[in-house]
Design a protein around this motif. Structure first.
Motif, mmCIF file in Angstrom:
data_model
loop_
_atom_site.group_PDB
_atom_site.id
_atom_site.type_symbol
_atom_site.label_atom_id
_atom_site.label_comp_id
_atom_site.label_asym_id
_atom_site.label_seq_id
_atom_site.Cartn_x
_atom_site.Cartn_y
_atom_site.Cartn_z
ATOM 1 N N GLN A 8 0.806 -1.216 0.000
ATOM 2 C CA GLN A 8 0.000 0.000 0.000
ATOM 3 C C GLN A 8 0.843 1.273 0.000
ATOM 4 O OE1 GLN A 8 -3.507 0.253 -0.175
ATOM 5 N NE2 GLN A 8 -3.292 -1.863 -0.846
ATOM 6 N N PHE A 9 2.119 1.162 -0.303
ATOM 7 C CA PHE A 9 3.015 2.312 -0.451
ATOM 8 C C PHE A 9 3.299 3.047 0.871
ATOM 9 C CE2 PHE A 9 0.877 2.874 -4.894
ATOM 10 C CZ PHE A 9 1.315 1.612 -5.252
ATOM 11 N N ASP A 10 4.112 4.102 0.760
ATOM 12 C CA ASP A 10 4.462 4.890 1.945
ATOM 13 C C ASP A 10 3.383 5.935 2.217
ATOM 14 O OD1 ASP A 10 6.990 3.584 1.946
ATOM 15 O OD2 ASP A 10 7.597 4.941 0.321
ATOM 16 N N VAL A 11 3.366 6.387 3.461
ATOM 17 C CA VAL A 11 2.391 7.412 3.829
ATOM 18 C C VAL A 11 3.068 8.779 3.818
ATOM 19 C CG1 VAL A 11 0.769 8.189 5.601
ATOM 20 C CG2 VAL A 11 1.155 5.735 5.254
ATOM 21 N N TRP A 12 2.429 9.748 3.224
ATOM 22 C CA TRP A 12 2.935 11.124 3.148
ATOM 23 C C TRP A 12 1.909 12.056 3.787
ATOM 24 C CZ3 TRP A 12 7.304 12.385 -0.251
ATOM 25 C CH2 TRP A 12 7.860 11.249 -0.871
ATOM 26 N N GLU A 13 2.396 12.966 4.621
ATOM 27 C CA GLU A 13 1.501 13.967 5.206
ATOM 28 C C GLU A 13 1.335 15.119 4.216
ATOM 29 O OE1 GLU A 13 -0.165 13.304 7.960
ATOM 30 O OE2 GLU A 13 0.973 11.439 8.118
ATOM 31 N N VAL A 14 0.109 15.623 4.150
ATOM 32 C CA VAL A 14 -0.209 16.656 3.155
ATOM 33 C C VAL A 14 -0.540 17.985 3.842
ATOM 34 C CG1 VAL A 14 -1.796 17.290 1.307
ATOM 35 C CG2 VAL A 14 -1.122 14.894 1.608
ATOM 36 N N PHE A 15 0.092 19.047 3.369
ATOM 37 C CA PHE A 15 -0.170 20.395 3.887
ATOM 38 C C PHE A 15 -0.634 21.283 2.730
ATOM 39 C CE2 PHE A 15 2.905 18.268 6.480
ATOM 40 C CZ PHE A 15 2.593 18.612 7.789
ATOM 41 N N ILE A 16 -1.724 22.006 2.954
ATOM 42 C CA ILE A 16 -2.296 22.827 1.889
ATOM 43 C C ILE A 16 -2.299 24.294 2.305
ATOM 44 C CG2 ILE A 16 -4.356 23.222 0.453
ATOM 45 C CD1 ILE A 16 -3.645 20.400 0.033
ATOM 46 N N GLN A 17 -1.889 25.136 1.374
ATOM 47 C CA GLN A 17 -2.008 26.583 1.596
ATOM 48 C C GLN A 17 -3.223 27.049 0.825
ATOM 49 O OE1 GLN A 17 0.744 29.109 -0.523
ATOM 50 N NE2 GLN A 17 1.017 30.431 1.260
ATOM 51 N N SER A 18 -4.193 27.620 1.506
ATOM 52 C CA SER A 18 -5.451 27.922 0.813
ATOM 53 C C SER A 18 -5.308 29.114 -0.130
ATOM 54 C CB SER A 18 -6.586 28.132 1.802
ATOM 55 O OG SER A 18 -6.294 29.209 2.642
ATOM 56 N N LYS A 19 -4.458 30.088 0.224
ATOM 57 C CA LYS A 19 -4.098 31.122 -0.753
ATOM 58 C C LYS A 19 -2.786 31.781 -0.343
ATOM 59 C CE LYS A 19 -7.072 34.675 1.229
ATOM 60 N NZ LYS A 19 -8.328 35.368 1.181
ATOM 61 N N PRO A 20 -2.104 32.437 -1.294
ATOM 62 C CA PRO A 20 -0.806 33.031 -0.955
ATOM 63 C C PRO A 20 -0.940 33.963 0.241
ATOM 64 C CG PRO A 20 -1.175 33.127 -3.322
ATOM 65 C CD PRO A 20 -2.459 32.633 -2.716
ATOM 66 N N GLY A 21 0.022 33.912 1.123
ATOM 67 C CA GLY A 21 -0.016 34.765 2.310
ATOM 68 C C GLY A 21 -0.430 34.013 3.558
ATOM 69 N N LEU A 22 -1.110 32.868 3.376
ATOM 70 C CA LEU A 22 -1.562 32.092 4.535
ATOM 71 C C LEU A 22 -0.632 30.897 4.763
ATOM 72 C CD1 LEU A 22 -5.429 32.168 3.937
ATOM 73 C CD2 LEU A 22 -4.071 33.546 5.520
ATOM 74 N N PRO A 23 -0.637 30.358 5.982
ATOM 75 C CA PRO A 23 0.254 29.214 6.245
ATOM 76 C C PRO A 23 -0.236 27.923 5.580
ATOM 77 C CG PRO A 23 -1.105 29.684 8.168
ATOM 78 C CD PRO A 23 -1.384 30.768 7.173
ATOM 79 N N HIS A 24 0.677 26.990 5.364
ATOM 80 C CA HIS A 24 0.294 25.647 4.919
ATOM 81 C C HIS A 24 -0.273 24.905 6.129
ATOM 82 C CE1 HIS A 24 2.803 26.678 1.498
ATOM 83 N NE2 HIS A 24 2.414 25.583 0.876
ATOM 84 N N ILE A 25 -1.445 24.348 5.963
ATOM 85 C CA ILE A 25 -2.112 23.670 7.086
ATOM 86 C C ILE A 25 -2.264 22.191 6.777
ATOM 87 C CG2 ILE A 25 -4.290 23.563 8.401
ATOM 88 C CD1 ILE A 25 -4.518 26.566 8.037
ATOM 89 N N HIS A 26 -2.065 21.367 7.803
ATOM 90 C CA HIS A 26 -2.164 19.918 7.615
ATOM 91 C C HIS A 26 -3.579 19.541 7.172
ATOM 92 C CE1 HIS A 26 -2.400 15.636 9.097
ATOM 93 N NE2 HIS A 26 -1.387 15.635 8.253
ATOM 94 N N ALA A 27 -3.668 18.764 6.078
ATOM 95 C CA ALA A 27 -4.986 18.390 5.555
ATOM 96 C C ALA A 27 -5.277 16.914 5.784
ATOM 97 C CB ALA A 27 -5.046 18.696 4.061
ATOM 98 N N GLY A 28 -4.233 16.085 5.857
ATOM 99 C CA GLY A 28 -4.430 14.645 5.980
ATOM 100 C C GLY A 28 -3.233 13.949 5.393
ATOM 101 N N ASN A 29 -3.419 12.741 4.879
ATOM 102 C CA ASN A 29 -2.281 12.092 4.253
ATOM 103 C C ASN A 29 -2.698 11.300 3.025
ATOM 104 O OD1 ASN A 29 -3.058 9.426 5.097
ATOM 105 N ND2 ASN A 29 -2.253 9.900 7.119
ATOM 106 N N VAL A 30 -1.706 10.878 2.274
ATOM 107 C CA VAL A 30 -1.958 10.037 1.095
ATOM 108 C C VAL A 30 -0.905 8.937 1.070
ATOM 109 C CG1 VAL A 30 -3.011 11.808 -0.362
ATOM 110 C CG2 VAL A 30 -0.524 11.538 -0.367
ATOM 111 N N HIS A 31 -1.161 7.921 0.279
ATOM 112 C CA HIS A 31 -0.173 6.868 0.055
ATOM 113 C C HIS A 31 0.457 7.102 -1.316
ATOM 114 C CE1 HIS A 31 -1.726 3.649 3.029
ATOM 115 N NE2 HIS A 31 -2.048 4.847 3.459
#
Ligand SMILES: [Fe+2]
Ligand SMILES: [Fe+2]
Lengths: 98, 316
Positions: A8-31
């Motif tokens: 099932q592959f490796d797990v990667w944590e995902v961080f999303i920046q909703s728009k420029p100027g804002l911090p990247h926030i943890h959204a979840g993970n993917v394989h």
């Protein structure tokens, strides 16, 4: 980050920046097996409705987290250090814009 | 906040409405209950893609087809959010899929019913997603952090699912006599299974005690079912659909609709494998899981090759 135990592959944590100027926030993970696949999967999984303009992916095994057992020591509210808060200070009556 | 490793201090945290995070202490029963519930929830999202997927190629317009594709893609995403949440409890995705295939893990009973015609796609979005939303809104406040976060994300995406289903029903109810009959027929077939999605009555649901104590479950099966009924009756009436329950009536005293008796015998028969599509749903999942094996193998081999090449680079 080498997950050889299952298929099932490796797990990667995902961080999303909703728009420029804002911090990247943890959204979840993917394989995923590599960076490219991780970004692609994160895009498909977490940003189908314009939720973001930038994605970071980090192998989960490379994330070092604090130990919940040490919370007391780490996050002691420091009530004895009230001078860190602006409300601690006594100002003369009538002082403005401060 | 002291994070003592015992059940008593754990319960204190729960009672204080604190969220539990993956690395916090939790009783074994709490962990087990969550793994069972979240993996079942994840499997439901994924298996639920099948009855709808069956209609992608036969959608009546390009617009309808695009909408259905987007909806089904969301459901796949919901499955992924939930598998991720379950993984934080120490179960691997592979184990969960094995449990689904062996029958040890269940998925929502509702997906063992077939989608016979286009009106069913309307009824599924409106009623099945509608019922799921009521449950998921409540679960946004569940005590386990990763599960709660997955629910919040899912709820944001769900309201389009219900609306697209209701829109299909509206269109059919504004159409020819035959279309109206199709819509009513779909309503008749999906109404009761949708009510059963909330699970047995509070008086006979075996898992409720601990789940409520641990705040995994925030509202009871009957409370949630009642919310769904109260919301849905008006929507049906507005477009001329009849709820297939002759005992359904407004109860002015308690401000809710009373409803007729649910056929639990049917529910347990379907849960125990005698539904119209149980075999088909599971076999379909197994088949495509197996057919995808080479893709997973190739991706893993590619990764190993790259790691080797990088190591070679470093040592030379
Ligand atoms: Fe969903
Ligand atoms: Fe949905």
């Amino acid at each position: 980050m080498e997950n050889l135990q299952d298929n099932q592959f490796d797990v990667w944590e995902v961080f999303i920046q909703s728009k420029p100027g804002l911090p990247h926030i943890h959204a979840g993970n993917v394989h995923a097996t590599d960076k490219k696949m991780a970004v692609q999967n994160a895009r498909d999984t977490y940003t189908r409705r314009g939720e973001g303009t930038s994605i970071w992916v980090v192998p989960s095994l490379n994330v070092t987290a604090s130990d919940p057992d040490e919370n007391e020591m780490l996050f002691d509210p420091s009530n004895d250090k009230m001078y860190r808060h602006p409300t601690f200070y006594i100002l003369p009556e009538g002082a403005k814009n401060i | 906040m002291k994070n003592l490793h015992n059940d008593e201090s754990f319960q204190k945290r729960i009672d204080a409405n604190e969220h539990v995070e993956p690395r916090d202490y939790m009783p074994e029963g709490y962990r087990k209950h969550l793994i069972r519930q979240i993996s079942q929830h994840a499997h439901s999202e994924v298996i639920g893609m099948q009855p709808e997927g069956n209609w992608i190629t036969r959608a009546p317009s390009l617009r309808a087809k695009q909408i259905l594709l987007a909806k089904i893609q969301d459901e796949g995403g919901h499955g992924l959010y939930l598998y991720s949440a379950a993984e934080t409890l120490g179960v691997s995705r592979e184990e969960m899929i094995e449990q689904l295939h062996s029958g040890k893990a269940k998925y929502s009973n509702i997906f063992n019913y077939p989608a016979l015609n286009w009106a069913d796609i309307g009824a599924i979005g409106w009623l099945v997603d509608g019922a799921a939303i009521v449950n998921q809104v409540s679960l946004q406040r569940t005590s386990y952090g990763p599960y709660s976060r997955a629910m919040i994300r899912i709820c944001k995406e769900e309201s389009f699912h219900q609306r697209q289903g209701y829109e299909i029903m509206c269109k059919m109810m504004a159409g020819t006599l035959e279309q109206k009959q199709m819509a009513q027929d779909a309503m008749n077939r999906w109404w009761w299974p949708a009510l059963m999605m909330f699970g047995p009555h509070d008086s006979d649901s075996p898992h409720t005690g601990d789940a409520v104590k641990w705040k995994i479950k925030r509202e009871s099966n009957d409370t949630l079912r009642q919310k769904f009924i109260d919301k849905t009756v008006q929507q049906a009436e507005l477009i001329g659909l009849v709820i297939p329950d002759k005992d359904l009536k407004w109860n002015a005293q308690n401000g809710h609709y009373d409803h007729g008796t649910i056929n639990w015998e049917e529910f347990f028969e379907v849960i125990n494998g005698k539904g119209p599509c149980n075999k088909q749903r599971l076999e379909h999942h197994k088949k495509y899981h197996l057919e995808g094996e080479w893709v997973r193998e190739a991706a893993t081999a590619h990764k190993m090759k790259k790691i080797k090449r990088e190591r070679h680079h470093l040592t030379h």
